[in-house]
Design a protein around this motif. Structure first.
Motif, short mmCIF file in Angstrom:
data_model
loop_
_atom_site.label_atom_id
_atom_site.label_comp_id
_atom_site.label_asym_id
_atom_site.label_seq_id
_atom_site.Cartn_x
_atom_site.Cartn_y
_atom_site.Cartn_z
N THR A 295 0.84 -1.20 0.00
CA THR A 295 0.00 0.00 0.00
C THR A 295 0.88 1.26 0.00
O THR A 295 2.04 1.23 0.37
CB THR A 295 -0.90 0.00 1.24
OG1 THR A 295 -0.07 -0.14 2.40
CG2 THR A 295 -1.90 -1.14 1.19
N ASP A 296 0.29 2.36 -0.39
CA ASP A 296 1.00 3.64 -0.44
C ASP A 296 0.67 4.41 0.84
O ASP A 296 -0.47 4.79 1.07
CB ASP A 296 0.55 4.44 -1.67
CG ASP A 296 1.38 5.71 -1.84
OD1 ASP A 296 2.43 5.84 -1.20
OD2 ASP A 296 0.93 6.58 -2.61
N TYR A 297 1.68 4.60 1.68
CA TYR A 297 1.42 5.29 2.94
C TYR A 297 2.59 6.19 3.30
O TYR A 297 3.72 6.02 2.83
CB TYR A 297 1.16 4.27 4.06
CG TYR A 297 2.36 3.44 4.47
CD1 TYR A 297 3.21 3.85 5.50
CD2 TYR A 297 2.65 2.23 3.83
CE1 TYR A 297 4.30 3.09 5.88
CE2 TYR A 297 3.74 1.47 4.20
CZ TYR A 297 4.56 1.89 5.22
OH TYR A 297 5.65 1.15 5.58
N ASP A 298 2.29 7.18 4.13
CA ASP A 298 3.31 8.09 4.63
C ASP A 298 2.95 8.46 6.07
O ASP A 298 2.07 7.84 6.67
CB ASP A 298 3.42 9.33 3.75
CG ASP A 298 2.10 10.08 3.59
OD1 ASP A 298 1.16 9.81 4.37
OD2 ASP A 298 2.00 10.92 2.67
N GLU A 299 3.63 9.46 6.60
CA GLU A 299 3.41 9.84 7.99
C GLU A 299 1.96 10.25 8.23
O GLU A 299 1.35 9.89 9.24
CB GLU A 299 4.34 10.99 8.37
CG GLU A 299 4.23 11.41 9.82
CD GLU A 299 5.26 12.46 10.20
OE1 GLU A 299 5.03 13.17 11.19
OE2 GLU A 299 6.30 12.56 9.51
N ALA A 300 1.36 10.96 7.29
CA ALA A 300 -0.03 11.39 7.45
C ALA A 300 -0.98 10.20 7.45
O ALA A 300 -1.97 10.18 8.21
CB ALA A 300 -0.40 12.36 6.33
N THR A 301 -0.69 9.20 6.61
CA THR A 301 -1.51 8.00 6.57
C THR A 301 -1.49 7.28 7.91
O THR A 301 -2.53 6.88 8.44
CB THR A 301 -1.03 7.05 5.46
OG1 THR A 301 -0.85 7.76 4.25
CG2 THR A 301 -2.01 5.91 5.26
N VAL A 302 -0.30 7.13 8.44
CA VAL A 302 -0.16 6.44 9.73
C VAL A 302 -0.96 7.16 10.80
O VAL A 302 -1.72 6.54 11.57
CB VAL A 302 1.33 6.36 10.12
CG1 VAL A 302 1.48 5.81 11.54
CG2 VAL A 302 2.10 5.48 9.13
N SER A 303 -0.81 8.47 10.87
CA SER A 303 -1.55 9.24 11.88
C SER A 303 -3.05 9.10 11.69
O SER A 303 -3.80 8.95 12.66
CB SER A 303 -1.14 10.71 11.81
OG SER A 303 0.23 10.87 12.13
N SER A 304 -3.50 9.14 10.44
CA SER A 304 -4.94 9.05 10.19
C SER A 304 -5.49 7.69 10.60
O SER A 304 -6.61 7.59 11.11
CB SER A 304 -5.24 9.32 8.71
OG SER A 304 -4.79 8.27 7.89
N PHE A 305 -4.71 6.64 10.36
CA PHE A 305 -5.15 5.30 10.78
C PHE A 305 -5.32 5.25 12.30
O PHE A 305 -6.34 4.76 12.81
CB PHE A 305 -4.13 4.26 10.35
CG PHE A 305 -4.22 3.86 8.90
CD1 PHE A 305 -5.22 4.35 8.08
CD2 PHE A 305 -3.29 2.98 8.35
CE1 PHE A 305 -5.30 3.97 6.75
CE2 PHE A 305 -3.37 2.60 7.03
CZ PHE A 305 -4.37 3.10 6.23
N LEU A 306 -4.32 5.70 13.00
CA LEU A 306 -4.36 5.60 14.46
C LEU A 306 -5.42 6.52 15.06
O LEU A 306 -6.09 6.17 16.03
CB LEU A 306 -2.98 5.91 15.03
CG LEU A 306 -1.94 4.80 14.77
CD1 LEU A 306 -0.54 5.29 15.12
CD2 LEU A 306 -2.27 3.54 15.57
N GLU A 307 -5.59 7.68 14.48
CA GLU A 307 -6.65 8.57 14.96
C GLU A 307 -8.02 7.97 14.68
O GLU A 307 -8.94 8.07 15.51
CB GLU A 307 -6.51 9.94 14.30
CG GLU A 307 -5.31 10.73 14.80
CD GLU A 307 -4.98 11.92 13.92
OE1 GLU A 307 -5.67 12.10 12.87
OE2 GLU A 307 -4.04 12.66 14.24
#
Length: 781
Positions: A295-307
């Motif tokens: 999958t295509d992910y970055d720091e913003a993706t990680v934060s959005s998942f956890l939030e």
């Protein structure tokens, strides 16, 4: 490998000779040495032009006898060798006796008796007190084979053109079943199967295995550990229906027969031999969330998942960054992709500070791509495996031009660990050690010149995981190290945790995974996990929710996929209803976290005894029940909970309860076993039954702090048909033993002084919300 064509003929291309009699018995310091010619010696001339096999029986520890069969003893016994008795070898005094029954070697509770008959070959294994016969090596059960069959005796003067195999066979009794042999996804009972112990990246829907373990457990009360890390081939009632045959290419084959009064004792003795599972910290039992693979992910993706998980009331204890935390074509160079993660240390720190996760894990493997920064360092310093011509061993499978870290080189191990230290400095707490199965066995030279390339193929997983695990221990402490490994062999249970590899997003693959976890648990591994939802494909919502229920009852629980995310709102369009993926995940995560006082105490016992925590095969708890040895769609969670995953979209499930009274965790209804039962479940429940005479300590309902909290505070102590002496151990969040809560002769609880806060006792099982009891559960006739 089969050496015969039916009972009477030799397989095409094979020349086979068997030990036909025990010609001489010599007593040794540790046991007996048997000289066994390959024909009956009726006159002196028969000793000429005759091959012999030497069989050495040695007392190892109480209840364990080793057996080694050798043809030509001058053959070099190259390593690597399994690291046996890592905690020290208990003393045992061999006892040899002779009577009309034969010559007997005793090693504590286990004995081997050589039949006294002239021109006879038969070695029986039995309990020393005579209470039980276990197995035997009967006529024509030990031998060697040469392929192709030599045209004359002189032809083997040059063995380079021949393959030499040695084999042994042990008898199978009527109704005997065979289990274990690593993480195998096929039938739970291995009877009738040809099994090749050779690590491979074959997924869960094949006869290949990521974790081949040369140990099998018999329903008859013994286990066999084959002491060879190379390719071992077994015919489990598949060449001779009444025998298990083990064979290796070489001149000698050694194995250990392990006897115990029950399967748990056998696994305990096996753990003495090959090592006990390491203990893991409490946070590792919480929910793990992954980025998934491609999958295509970055720091913003990680934060959005956890939030998003926090907003849906689902605490995540561990966040995992899979492969693409590094740039493409650079794996593994231990460097975060600066475009996707410009400030990895700061990013990880912010996630933890915000309470979005407690720990962070990253993916690595032992293959070093030539376009990454690590390749040139490793190649220049000789840290990579080489070809016979001196080149670095490279190929383009998986990563372009990848080399392979040579873990037989101590300096390479130190360099690899140093690279990990850089990740720890950035806030990484755990490591996923992926791959390690595609290890070349031809055209390869190891730093350790004594290493046999074929033996290194499987054993590489041990060295790889050992290097990473010990680096984690040095940084975080002995019982705080956690890796997430895919490849394994005998002994890698010492380096937890493992997961089940690449499964499809189907109910059939979920069932395959259950079988794999059960088999690995019977191979000495305490902890096991699975890719919840399935790795390959995109699971429909019903499979995702059924898999969530199963996955949160494994010892360790991780949401992970391949080309698609596994956060619940991507599965069903963010259905926020009670039956949606998000609420289902939240409920099962809360249940597992509430079970932590029980799970963490059971975890300590599992590690000490060499037992699986979950998935634990029912036969470990109920070995006297013949049905328990065939149950491959249900499992125990510790010693007191029985779970049956649901593989049907409509929720129908059939399961078996052994003898005794069992209480539904969700409804409080009591069922009496033994017997088969059918129920229909919604997505918030499955058959989860509490064993009678259980003291079950549960964390406070409604708490939402994840898996880590005070396991002695504000607990509910639920009693299930208890009798005097029923008890539960309690440990704190660091694994320190606090004591036991026990039912006294007057029916009252003792030891409650270790409890804190507003704790309570429920005398008829846990308090069940009457309005919710049975919701979504239908009992079927």
């Amino acid at each position: 490998m089969k050496f015969r064509d039916g009972m009477w003929m030799t397989a095409e291309g094979m020349s086979v000779q068997h030990a036909e009699e025990v010609y001489d018995i010599r007593e040794t310091e540790r046991g007996l040495s048997l000289l066994c010619p390959t024909k009956r010696i009726l006159r002196r001339g028969d000793t000429l032009n005759t091959a012999t096999l030497t069989i050495e029986l040695e007392a190892e520890i109480d209840g364990v006898i080793s057996v080694q069969a050798t043809h030509w003893d001058g053959a070099v016994n190259r390593g690597p060798h399994f690291d046996l008795y890592p905690a020290g070898k208990p003393a045992v005094k061999p006892q040899v006796s002779r009577d009309e029954q034969g010559t007997t070697l005793s090693s504590g509770s286990l004995s081997a008796t050589v039949h006294p008959g002239e021109h006879t070959f038969n070695i029986g294994f039995h309990a020393t007190d005579g209470s039980k016969r276990l197995t035997s090596m009967a006529s024509r059960s030990v031998g060697f084979a040469v392929n192709p069959a030599p045209t004359s005796e002189l032809a083997v003067g040059d063995m380079r053109d021949f393959k030499h195999f040695i084999f042994t066979q042990t008898s199978l009794a009527v109704g005997e079943t065979v289990h274990g042999l690593g993480e195998r996804f096929g039938p739970f009972n291995k009877l009738g199967q040809s099994v090749k112990l050779w690590n491979a990246d074959g997924g869960t829907s094949s006869d290949q295995a990521y974790k081949n373990v040369s140990f099998w457990l018999s329903s008859r009360g013994y286990g066999v550990f084959i002491d060879n890390p190379g390719k071992v081939e077994l015919e489990v009632g598949s060449e001779r229906c009444n025998r298990v045959q083990a064979s290796v290419q070489g001149q000698r084959l050694k194995w250990y027969l392990i006897y115990g009064k029950n399967p748990k004792e056998i696994l305990y003795k096996y753990s003495i031999l090959t090592g006990k599972p390491g203990k893991v910290p409490s946070w590792s039992f919480g929910l793990w969330l992954s980025t998934s693979f491609t999958t295509d992910y970055d720091e913003a993706t990680v934060s959005s998942f956890l939030e998003g998980m926090r907003d849906r009331n689902t605490p995540v204890d561990v966040f995992h960054y899979d492969c693409f935390w590094m740039k493409a074509f650079t794996w593994t160079d231990f460097v975060f992709d600066s475009e996707k993660f410009p400030d990895p240390k700061g990013s990880i720190s912010r996630l933890k500070a915000a309470g979005l996760c407690k720990k962070v894990c990253v993916w690595i493997n032992p293959y070093i791509a030539q376009h990454g920064e690590a390749f040139r360092v490793a190649a220049d310093k000789g840290y990579l495996v080489k070809r016979k011509n001196g080149d670095v061993f490279q190929w383009d499978m998986w990563q372009a031009g990848m080399g392979l870290v040579d873990f037989t080189n101590p300096e390479a191990c130190a360099w690899y660990a140093e690279c990990l230290e850089g990740l720890f400095d950035q806030g990484v707490d755990a490591i996923k050690t992926d791959f390690g199965e595609r290890i070349p066995s031809r055209d390869v030279v190891w730093h350790d010149a004594e290493a046999d390339p074929e033996k290194m193929h499987n054993y590489y997983a041990f060295l790889y995981n050992k290097t990473v695990y010990e680096a984690l221990q040095r940084r975080f402490g002995d019982d705080q190290a956690v890796l997430y490994a895919r490849a394994g062999c005998a002994g890698t249970q010492r380096f937890p945790v493992t997961w089940g590899g690449d499964c499809e997003s189907t109910p059939e693959a979920m069932a395959e995974s259950v079988r794999g976890g059960l088999s690995l648990g019977l191979s000495g591994f305490a902890y096991w996990s699975v890719d919840i939802g399935g790795f390959e494909g995109s699971p429909p919502p019903w499979i995702y929710k059924r898999w969530v229920a199963f996955g949160l009852l494994c010892s360790h629980s991780r949401l992970h996929g391949s080309r698609s995310y596994r956060v619940p709102w991507t599965i069903d369009g963010d259905d926020r209803s009670e039956e949606g993926c998000s609420r289902t995940l939240a409920r099962w995560t809360a249940l597992k976290n509430r079970l932590m006082p029980y799970l963490f105490a059971q975890s300590a016992e599992a590690a000490d005894r060499g037992l699986p925590l979950s998935l634990r095969a029912v036969c470990l708890e109920f070995p006297e029940d013949p049905t328990s040895w065939y149950l491959d769609r249900q499992f125990m969670v510790g010693d007191s909970l029985l779970a049956a995953p649901v593989f049907d979209e409509g929720g129908e499930v059939e399961f078996y309860l052994p003898r005794g009274r069992w209480t539904s965790f969700f409804t409080g209804e009591v069922r009496a076993g033994p017997g088969w039962f059918r129920e229909r479940h919604g997505f918030g429940t499955l058959p989860l039954y509490v064993r009678e005479n259980t003291v079950l300590v549960l964390g406070r309902e409604g708490a939402n702090s994840g898996a880590v909290y005070d396991y002695a505070a504000d607990v509910e102590v639920a009693l299930y048909q208890v009798r005097e002496g029923a008890s539960a151990a309690l440990v704190d969040g660091n694994g320190r033993a606090l004591g036991r809560i026990e039912v006294g002769g007057d029916g009252r609880l003792r030891g409650t002084e270790i409890l804190k806060g507003q704790w309570s006792v429920s005398e008829k099982g846990r308090k069940v919300d009457a309005a919710a009891a049975g919701k979504g559960i239908e009992l079927l006739e």
